[in-house]
Design an enzyme around this catalytic site. Sequence first.
Site, short mmCIF file in Angstrom:
data_model
loop_
_atom_site.label_atom_id
_atom_site.label_comp_id
_atom_site.label_asym_id
_atom_site.label_seq_id
_atom_site.Cartn_x
_atom_site.Cartn_y
_atom_site.Cartn_z
N PRO A 1 0.85 -1.20 0.00
CA PRO A 1 0.00 0.00 0.00
C PRO A 1 0.89 1.25 0.00
CG PRO A 1 0.04 -1.00 2.17
CD PRO A 1 0.94 -1.81 1.32
N ASP B 1 5.92 2.56 1.55
CA ASP B 1 4.99 1.52 2.00
C ASP B 1 4.33 2.00 3.30
OD1 ASP B 1 3.80 -0.71 3.05
OD2 ASP B 1 5.44 -2.08 2.53
N HIS B 2 3.03 2.20 3.24
CA HIS B 2 2.32 2.79 4.38
C HIS B 2 2.29 1.87 5.58
CE1 HIS B 2 -0.04 5.72 6.39
NE2 HIS B 2 -0.37 6.36 5.29
N ARG B 3 2.59 0.60 5.37
CA ARG B 3 2.61 -0.30 6.54
C ARG B 3 3.84 -0.02 7.39
NH1 ARG B 3 2.36 -5.59 2.91
NH2 ARG B 3 4.03 -4.33 2.01
N VAL B 4 4.84 0.63 6.79
CA VAL B 4 6.11 0.84 7.49
C VAL B 4 6.28 2.30 7.91
CG1 VAL B 4 8.61 0.58 7.31
CG2 VAL B 4 7.10 -1.02 6.11
#
Length: 1012
Positions: free
Chosen positions: A332, A487-490
């Site tokens: 994402p 990466d929006h998860r990170v």
Amino acid sequence: MNESYVIKMPQLSDTMTEGVVVSWEKQIGDKVARGDIVATVETDKAIMDVEVFREGYLSGPVAAVDSTVAVGEAIAYLVASREEVQGADGTAPGEAQEAEVFGEPETDAQGDLPNHTHVIKMPQLSDTMTEGVVVSWEKKPGEPIVRGDVVATVETDKAIMDVEVFREGYLSGPLAEVDSTVPVGHAMAYLVEKPEQVSDTLAKSHMAKPKAAPQQGAGREVTAPPAPSPAQSPAVEAAPAARPANKQATPYARKLAASLNVNLNNLKGSGPEGEVTAEDVRRAQPVARPTEVAEQVPAHVLPHVQVPGHGRPMNAMERAVSASMTASLTMPTFHVSINARPEALIKAAKRKGVSVTVAIAKACAEAIKAHPSINWAYQPVDKLVERDNVDIGMAVTAEGGGLVVPVLRGCESRPLEELNESWKGLVERARKRRLAPEEYANPTFMVSNMGMYGVSWFDAIPTPGTAAILAIAAATEQGMPLTITADHRVANGAEVAAYLNTLKGMIEQPESWMGPLGPAIPEGAWDYDVVVIGGGPGGEDCARDLAGHGLKVAMVNDAPLPGGECLWRGCIPSKAWRAAADRIRDRAHDALLGITGTNTAKLDWEKLEVHRRGVLEERGRMALNTDKGVRIKVLQGFAFFESEHRIFVDTSGNAEDPHARAPLGDASSGEHISFGCAVIATGAPPFVPPIPGAREGVASGGVLTSDTVWGLKAAPQRLGIIGGGAIGMEMAQIFQDFGTEVVLLEGKERVLAEVEPEIAKHLTEVLNADPNLTLHTSVKVRELKGEPGSMAMVFEDAEGAEQRFDCDYVLMATGKRPVLEPLQLDKAGVATDNGVIRADARCRTSVPHIFAVGDVIGGLMLAHTAGAQGRVAAATILGEEARYDEAKDSGVIFTRPEAGFVGLSMEQAKARGIDAAEVKVPLSIDAKAMITGETAGLIKLVAEKASGRIIGVHLLADHTDTLIGEAVLMVEGELTLQQVGNAIHPHPTQTELFGELARRLASRLRRSNKKR
Ligand SMILES: Cc1cc2nc3c(=O)[nH]c(=O)nc-3n(C[C@H](O)[C@H](O)[C@H](O)COP(=O)(O)OP(=O)(O)OC[C@H]3O[C@@H](n4cnc5c(N)ncnc54)[C@H](O)[C@@H]3O)c2cc1C
């Protein structure tokens, strides 16, 4: 399978002739799959595993654990079915053929090759490689081969690599044809012993051959090994990962590495002799296997689009890129952009002789230090890999087209010049596609630069295993667009935005991390090369150093004589008072030495003041003469910025008041001055907090500050002091020694925040023992009231009880704070931070040619600190390397005994991650202290355990002001306990204590090291 196969002792190194069976990893009767490790053997170098590349059941007879077996001799067998399995001591299956054992060139399974023929197999050259394309044969059939010869090159999914052979012999066919695809572990040629055995044929059916091109002009077809179905290959049952280069890995570590996608080459082994263990693998980061990740993508994300025309099969590299990019669809991502001006970085890179690409990579790594999450990675499922190493992948165009992404490793720690050398080699090999696996695997951050193509903006796609990629477009008048896809998860948007801002700063001010790139003075027709604003210790030291180097320097100071707070309102006048107080105090020790009749000492305030003022004026005049003598243009007036290269020196005397200040451009009451560089050294006046009645008290004169206390006409009878810092503590004891009754109030739990805790605690006790002095900590001052000569401090004590102290005056010693508004810093673009001017270790502000030193930048507000920073600024302006290091700074609190510090306390060392130990000695055991009765206090040494380097010295002792000199050199010179312990200190002096402490701590550390 109707035949049985012999598993032979493999030759696992050039020099190995036999091996000892260490363990059986499979039991007799166990099913063995391709790539399984069946045993481990000890070679002449290490313990290694025996892998088998056949399927079957392990069968006896097996070589016993601990038995020695010659290379090439049977250690066990593989049979086709459970029924055929023999026991450990059973008879060898009849016509057993040899199983493919990793590391051991196999004899031809077809049986149509001469004896002593060795197979050259397609090597597994990367974690993800399952097959390779033969690119070239570097040797011809019949050519003699020696160990280490490169016989062929093959294209893996990442690069073109060499196939080396570690046997001697003659190259023989059948040779896999150039362009043919050969699965890993399959034969691509042979080595024979004699020239007459050489065959110059091409590959036969047992080799993968190039197939006829399906269409004219289309590429080759791939003969891939059959992919194991997911059911057959659960995670930990995967074939072991390739052996790491130049080190060992346990069999389980290799299996685990395969199942977790970890590249063993990148791991540091914690096992014996650096062997990589399963634990090392677990701790490691994963290598995203593009194909596997792609398999996780739901089918609807990968629609099968009907594309008209005849497709050419992708080559291995194109397939790898395609798979990796498809896998990135699982991320994402979002984009954030910023513009940065690249000119300074380009110029700096040129001056340093490094490529701009490498300079950008290093800037990225420096910025990552402040925003580490940009360098992390998402690891399925729901794990974050937090890594410290910054390994930056940067795309390079290969000869013949296509992009190769070499990875520049260790960008966070390696010097720029070293990175540049590495990059040169990487680029050369990348262009030819000859990178080794460790040169392209596992970047932690990526950069894609298309500035040279003139593109105005673009974004790039990060690959799994990284959290962000930086896209650099062409510079315009607005600057160079930098776009991060993350990466929006990170990392979230704010983190990426903050990272980009830091990176912009690094790019626009490369000196902040590259060091000076030559003199900092920009070219121009300036009135002065450098203007120094402020004539205290910071400004004076700076101006003198610059003038000494022949620069045209002006120093503006808003007082008739230089010296600043230090000379006129600080260090020097307070030490004059201290000297008088010392004389009174020392009388108490006279009796100890048999001297009587001296305890009638009485202070004559007026005489003291005449002497004190005389010293100040004489020193002020001496300073002015020196300044003029070294050709500094000393200007009296108040300076403020008009632009980033111009100040106005207001001589009206009203400059600090913005309403009374001369209008900009009105030269009648001042002077406009242009400068190449400026140094702000304007100090910090006392700060008066908003305690009810405090400011009114200052206005009336009932509340004094360190600026006004010098106007006292006599020592007060009773003095209230607010603030347990250096100024408050010194003044409290000076006045108590003068006979004043003193009460000191401190809001915090302890006094002297900058002093080592045990030293501060002891000093508090000693001061509280003084008859006329009371210290209260953890108090809340409620109110100050009264008028000069009759004041009251109302406060709540540590127990919450309200108390009141009636006194003649209150001295407000509650710290110092720069007054920045009148400087008009915004006109020059100089940034501030929490009420002080922001400056780095080289004393550079946010504007490259403007510097700031001393109290105005916060930190330790001490005269020698200001002086040291002034010299650092001068060196930086002159283009020399210099930094201020607070971890080596020092200070003395002039109480009796004096408290002193150099370097770090244990607490501070711990906060910096230094494993340290301390040793201390009370002054009460020292002969000199006993003689004079100055036995209060202690000395401490703090040293780094591993190196014995002395990193801190803390003192509470009379004569600290002279003792501390040796301590300063210990810390600054990074002397070790050994060196100080070996130094011959003269006797009887208190410096002997340093030697004693050093020897004691060294011996303790030696003993505790032995026990470990
Ligand atoms: C009571 C007391 C005791 C102290 N004792 C010690 C001690 O024992 N040891 C120690 O190390 N430190 C001591 N200090 C601290 C020390 O005085 C300061 O840390 C030191 O003077 C800071 O130096 P500086 O150059 O940064 O600023 P300053 O010494 O404050 O000099 C700044 C100068 O700039 C001038 N100025 C300000 N703005 C302008 C402008 N716009 N234009 C022109 N001129 C301007 C000011 O008038 C001043 O002359 C003591 C301080 C006090 C108050």
